[in-house]
Design a protein around this motif. Structure first.
Motif, PDB file in Angstrom:
ATOM      1  N   PHE A   1      -5.485  -0.217   3.775  1.00  0.00           N
ATOM      2  CA  PHE A   1      -6.823  -0.660   3.177  1.00  0.00           C
ATOM      3  C   PHE A   1      -8.028  -0.907   4.159  1.00  0.00           C
ATOM      4  O   PHE A   1      -7.891  -1.268   5.364  1.00  0.00           O
ATOM      5  CB  PHE A   1      -6.517  -2.175   2.544  1.00  0.00           C
TER       6      PHE A   1
ATOM      7  N   ARG B   1       0.908  -1.096   0.033  1.00  0.00           N
ATOM      8  CA  ARG B   1      -0.072  -0.088   0.061  1.00  0.00           C
ATOM      9  C   ARG B   1       0.916   1.087  -0.053  1.00  0.00           C
ATOM     10  O   ARG B   1       2.017   0.956   0.115  1.00  0.00           O
ATOM     11  CB  ARG B   1      -0.894   0.081   1.179  1.00  0.00           C
TER      12      ARG B   1
ATOM     13  N   TYR C   1      -9.135   0.669  -4.061  1.00  0.00           N
ATOM     14  CA  TYR C   1      -8.201   1.388  -3.111  1.00  0.00           C
ATOM     15  C   TYR C   1      -7.303   2.633  -3.713  1.00  0.00           C
ATOM     16  O   TYR C   1      -7.378   3.777  -3.177  1.00  0.00           O
ATOM     17  CB  TYR C   1      -6.908   0.445  -2.375  1.00  0.00           C
TER      18      TYR C   1
ATOM     19  N   GLN D   1     -10.061  -5.017  -4.860  1.00  0.00           N
ATOM     20  CA  GLN D   1     -10.074  -4.222  -3.664  1.00  0.00           C
ATOM     21  C   GLN D   1      -8.731  -3.286  -3.759  1.00  0.00           C
ATOM     22  O   GLN D   1      -8.767  -2.136  -3.439  1.00  0.00           O
ATOM     23  CB  GLN D   1      -9.700  -5.174  -2.592  1.00  0.00           C
TER      24      GLN D   1
END
Length: 460
Positions: A67, A61, A84, A80
């Motif tokens: 997340f 990330r 994000y 996802q």
């Protein structure tokens, strides 16, 4: 958009383009991001349905956002990840125009900057950042002719087992993609053959820590170049089904037939190299070497991490490794599909500048191109091993953004000398012969101006 001007044009709104936008915005650099599809489109439509990240959510990330719907030790799905990045673009208020395809970039004649032709008009840009990443054009080796009686597709076009015709499947490539696809196909009831080449096989977890953590503390993320001879070695690691260490012996025990590298095709038969036992053994060696380094680190630092002697225990070599197939009659074996998990090649046909070598690969240093004003972002090993990961591209973007800011400061210095305006100030009262003067622009950035370049203030 018939005609437009922008200081920095970023091409691509995936993870590289968003990282670039964040760092440019933080430095007050005017810019625009163009994306021909949606934000992070490759994560939505360029991956198979069940794909998850290879690193846990705490690691894969950007620093500025976690997340929201994934456990820190879990592995985000492709949707996802795409969501994000869409949320991140909103968070940083990135100036993105979607649905605009960049068709050609050429140097301006007689003046600085570049003419950028798009599907929505022409843009004049002082700097251009190619943030399209490494996954541009699927690479399918010209081994099996297109008229062979077998369906062939690249892993980027694979979605799920139901997409393929009935019958056995050959998966070529034993990196993360090939292993996960082969495992999924076998679990769906297919007979699967997996072509295994040279690979690096790290443990998914060891002594209670994920391999991403181990690569960090062992300083392997910061390696500047792959080891000699390992430039094209894939990494066999997976986050599928909660994450587990890739074990080719276990795959064979589950019914997958392992074969060596796919070599050539003739009269309906595929021929394989005799390198399967060597490739398996070399993968084991890299695995054990990492365990050794991890154990040494634990001992040196006095860490209370549980021992894991069972991690060093391998099962017996399966028959397909002991006596590997050297050829396979596709019709007799019932193979109706081949999935080529063989990676990608770059495609910069739209970037018509002097920034590439004879093989079409970017000439750059940490993303700074040999063509002044052109930058690259998202390349494998752009600055380090970690450049291919989400967090790695964020740090690479910081370097590229700072380089652009420095170039803007040099230009601001030149303008200030000519106009005697307020664009640049310098405090030379404390400089001695060994000091480097600091130039500050109205944008707030500061750079050390090199005397060797003749760009110093208060010359004596």
């Amino acid at each position: 958009m018939a005609q437009d001007e922008v200081e920095v044009l970023v091409v691509g709104a995936g993870q590289a383009g968003l990282a670039m936008s964040e760092h440019l915005g933080a430095r007050g650099v005017p810019h625009l991001v163009l994306e021909r599809d949606r934000i992070a489109e490759r994560w939505r439509t360029g991956r198979w349905d069940s794909l998850v990240t290879n690193g846990p959510a705490w690691h894969d990330r950007f620093p500025g956002l976690e997340f929201a719907d994934v456990d820190p030790d879990g592995f985000a799905s492709r949707e996802q990840v795409a969501d994000y990045f869409a949320a991140y673009a909103e968070k940083i208020d990135a100036p993105i125009r979607c649905g605009v395809d960049v068709q050609r970039v050429q140097k301006n004649v007689g003046r600085p900057g570049f003419r950028v032709e798009t599907s929505d008009g022409t843009i004049d840009a002082r700097y251009v950042v190619a943030a399209t990443g490494p996954f541009q054009k699927p690479a399918i080796p010209p081994v099996v002719p297109g008229n062979a009686k077998v369906v062939q597709l690249h892993s980027s076009s694979y979605g799920n087992p139901e997409q393929l015709p009935e019958g056995a499947v050959l998966v070529v490539g034993a990196g993360s993609s090939g292993v996960q696809i082969a495992d999924e196909l076998q679990r769906s009831g297919r007979q699967v053959y997996l072509s295994v080449g040279p690979h690096d096989r790290p443990p998914r977890r060891y002594r209670g820590r994920d391999f991403c953590w181990w690569l960090g503390v062992l300083n392997k993320w910061d390696e500047a170049a792959p080891p000699r001879g390992a430039e094209h070695v894939t990494i066999a690691v997976t986050g599928a089904r909660g994450g587990h260490t890739v074990d080719f012996r276990a795959l064979a025990a589950d019914g997958i037939t392992l074969v060596g590298m796919t070599s050539w095709f003739e009269d309906g038969r595929l021929h394989f190299a005799s390198d399967l036992p060597v490739n398996i053994a070399n993968g084991d060696a890299t695995y054990l070497r990492m365990l050794d380094e991890a154990d040494d680190y634990v001992a040196r630092n006095g860490l209370d991490l549980p021992e894991e002697p069972e991690a060093r225990v391998f099962g017996p070599d399966p028959e397909c490794v002991v006596d590997p197939l050297r050829e396979l009659d596709l019709a007799t074996a019932g193979v109706t599909s081949i999935v080529w998990a063989t990676g990608f090649v770059s495609d910069y046909g739209w970037l018509q500048v002097d920034a590439f070598d004879a093989d079409g690969k970017p000439r750059h240093t940490r993303g700074v191109s040999s063509e002044p004003g052109i930058y690259f972002l998202g390349l494998p090993w752009q600055s380090r091993r970690g450049s291919s990961f989400i967090w790695g591209v964020w740090h690479d973007a910081a370097y590229v953004a700072e380089h652009i800011a420095i170039q803007r400061s040099y230009l601001a210095y030149d303008r200030a000398i000519r106009s005697s305006g307020p664009h640049l100030t310098a405090d030379t009262s404390r400089h001695n012969q060994d000091d480097e003067p600091t130039v500050t622009t109205t944008g707030g950035s500061a750079v050390q101006v090199e005397r060797a370049a003749g760009a110093q203030l208060g010359e004596r």
